[in-house]
Motif scaffolding. Structure first.
Motif, short mmCIF file in Angstrom:
data_model
loop_
_atom_site.label_atom_id
_atom_site.label_comp_id
_atom_site.label_asym_id
_atom_site.label_seq_id
_atom_site.Cartn_x
_atom_site.Cartn_y
_atom_site.Cartn_z
N ASN A 29 0.92 -1.06 0.06
CA ASN A 29 -0.01 0.01 0.01
C ASN A 29 0.88 1.22 -0.17
OD1 ASN A 29 -1.52 -2.06 1.24
ND2 ASN A 29 -3.10 -0.88 1.20
N PRO B 175 -6.96 -7.26 3.11
CA PRO B 175 -6.28 -8.31 2.25
C PRO B 175 -4.84 -8.12 2.64
CG PRO B 175 -7.68 -7.10 0.73
CD PRO B 175 -7.83 -6.36 2.03
N CYS C 270 -6.76 -1.95 5.24
CA CYS C 270 -6.67 -2.54 4.23
C CYS C 270 -6.64 -4.11 4.54
CB CYS C 270 -5.34 -2.34 3.33
SG CYS C 270 -5.29 -3.42 1.91
N CYS D 198 -4.14 -4.69 -3.85
CA CYS D 198 -4.99 -5.54 -3.17
C CYS D 198 -6.08 -5.78 -4.40
CB CYS D 198 -5.65 -5.12 -1.78
SG CYS D 198 -6.25 -3.65 -1.91
N PRO D 199 -6.86 -6.71 -4.43
CA PRO D 199 -7.97 -6.81 -5.29
C PRO D 199 -9.09 -6.02 -5.45
CG PRO D 199 -7.82 -8.85 -3.97
CD PRO D 199 -6.55 -7.84 -3.64
N ASP D 200 -9.72 -5.75 -4.25
CA ASP D 200 -10.75 -4.78 -4.30
C ASP D 200 -10.41 -3.27 -4.16
OD1 ASP D 200 -9.90 -4.68 -1.71
OD2 ASP D 200 -11.71 -5.57 -0.62
N LYS D 201 -9.26 -2.84 -3.56
CA LYS D 201 -8.87 -1.39 -3.64
C LYS D 201 -9.71 -0.40 -2.87
CE LYS D 201 -6.09 -1.33 -7.94
NZ LYS D 201 -5.26 -2.34 -7.18
N LEU D 202 -10.50 -1.07 -1.75
CA LEU D 202 -11.34 -0.19 -0.78
C LEU D 202 -10.62 0.82 -0.24
CD1 LEU D 202 -13.92 -2.95 0.31
CD2 LEU D 202 -14.25 -1.46 -1.43
N CYS D 203 -9.18 0.17 0.30
CA CYS D 203 -8.45 1.14 1.04
C CYS D 203 -8.21 2.68 0.24
CB CYS D 203 -7.22 0.41 1.52
SG CYS D 203 -6.33 -0.40 0.10
N HIS E 207 -10.27 3.98 -1.62
CA HIS E 207 -11.10 5.04 -1.76
C HIS E 207 -11.85 5.43 -0.61
CE1 HIS E 207 -11.59 3.58 -5.82
NE2 HIS E 207 -11.77 2.35 -5.74
N GLN E 208 -10.92 5.15 0.47
CA GLN E 208 -11.50 5.62 1.85
C GLN E 208 -11.28 7.21 1.88
OE1 GLN E 208 -10.23 3.23 5.07
NE2 GLN E 208 -10.41 1.50 4.04
#
Length: 127
Positions: A68, A106, A104, A84-89, A91-92
């Motif tokens: 990251n 994953p 994160c 990481c696969p979803d990349k939610l971190c 978009h925070q």
């Protein structure tokens, strides 16, 4: 007719109490937040590094299974890149207040804003 009016008044009272119950915690969060001055980074539950929010920097965090990129700029921290696969971190929203965090899952990385003990709110006698 009288029973219908009573039910209507009960419903209005319930809605009013619900709104007040939601506004009190929201108001507390908005007006009693303290600005943090450091960021602690943990990887898989272990402290990896502590960085000041006052210094603009970009750092790669080697998480479990990936990396990251943390960017600290203008007193705010955000994760700008991750593999990481979803990349939610990514978009925070940026964090800057004591107790806020970026996660994160994953990579098992947690970035949390903290305040030094000397900067925490003290009561009037201790100051």
């Amino acid at each position: 007719m009288k029973k219908r009016l009573s039910i209507k008044n009960d419903l209005l009272l319930l809605i009013l109490l619900l709104v007040i119950g939601l506004l009190i915690p929201l108001g507390y969060q908005l007006f009693h937040r303290t600005a943090g001055n450091t960021v602690t980074i943990t990887i898989d539950g272990e402290l990896w590094r502590t960085l000041p929010l006052s210094t603009d920097t970009t750092i790669d965090i080697p998480g479990r299974g990936g990396t990251n990129t943390l960017c600290i700029k203008n007193g705010q921290a955000s994760i700008t890149e991750a593999d990481c696969p979803d990349k939610l971190c990514v978009h925070q929203v940026s964090i800057q207040h004591n107790g806020e965090s970026l996660v994160c899952l994953p990579h098992k990385v947690i970035v949390k804003v903290t305040a030094n003990a000397s900067d925490r709110d003290l009561d009037g006698i201790a100051k």
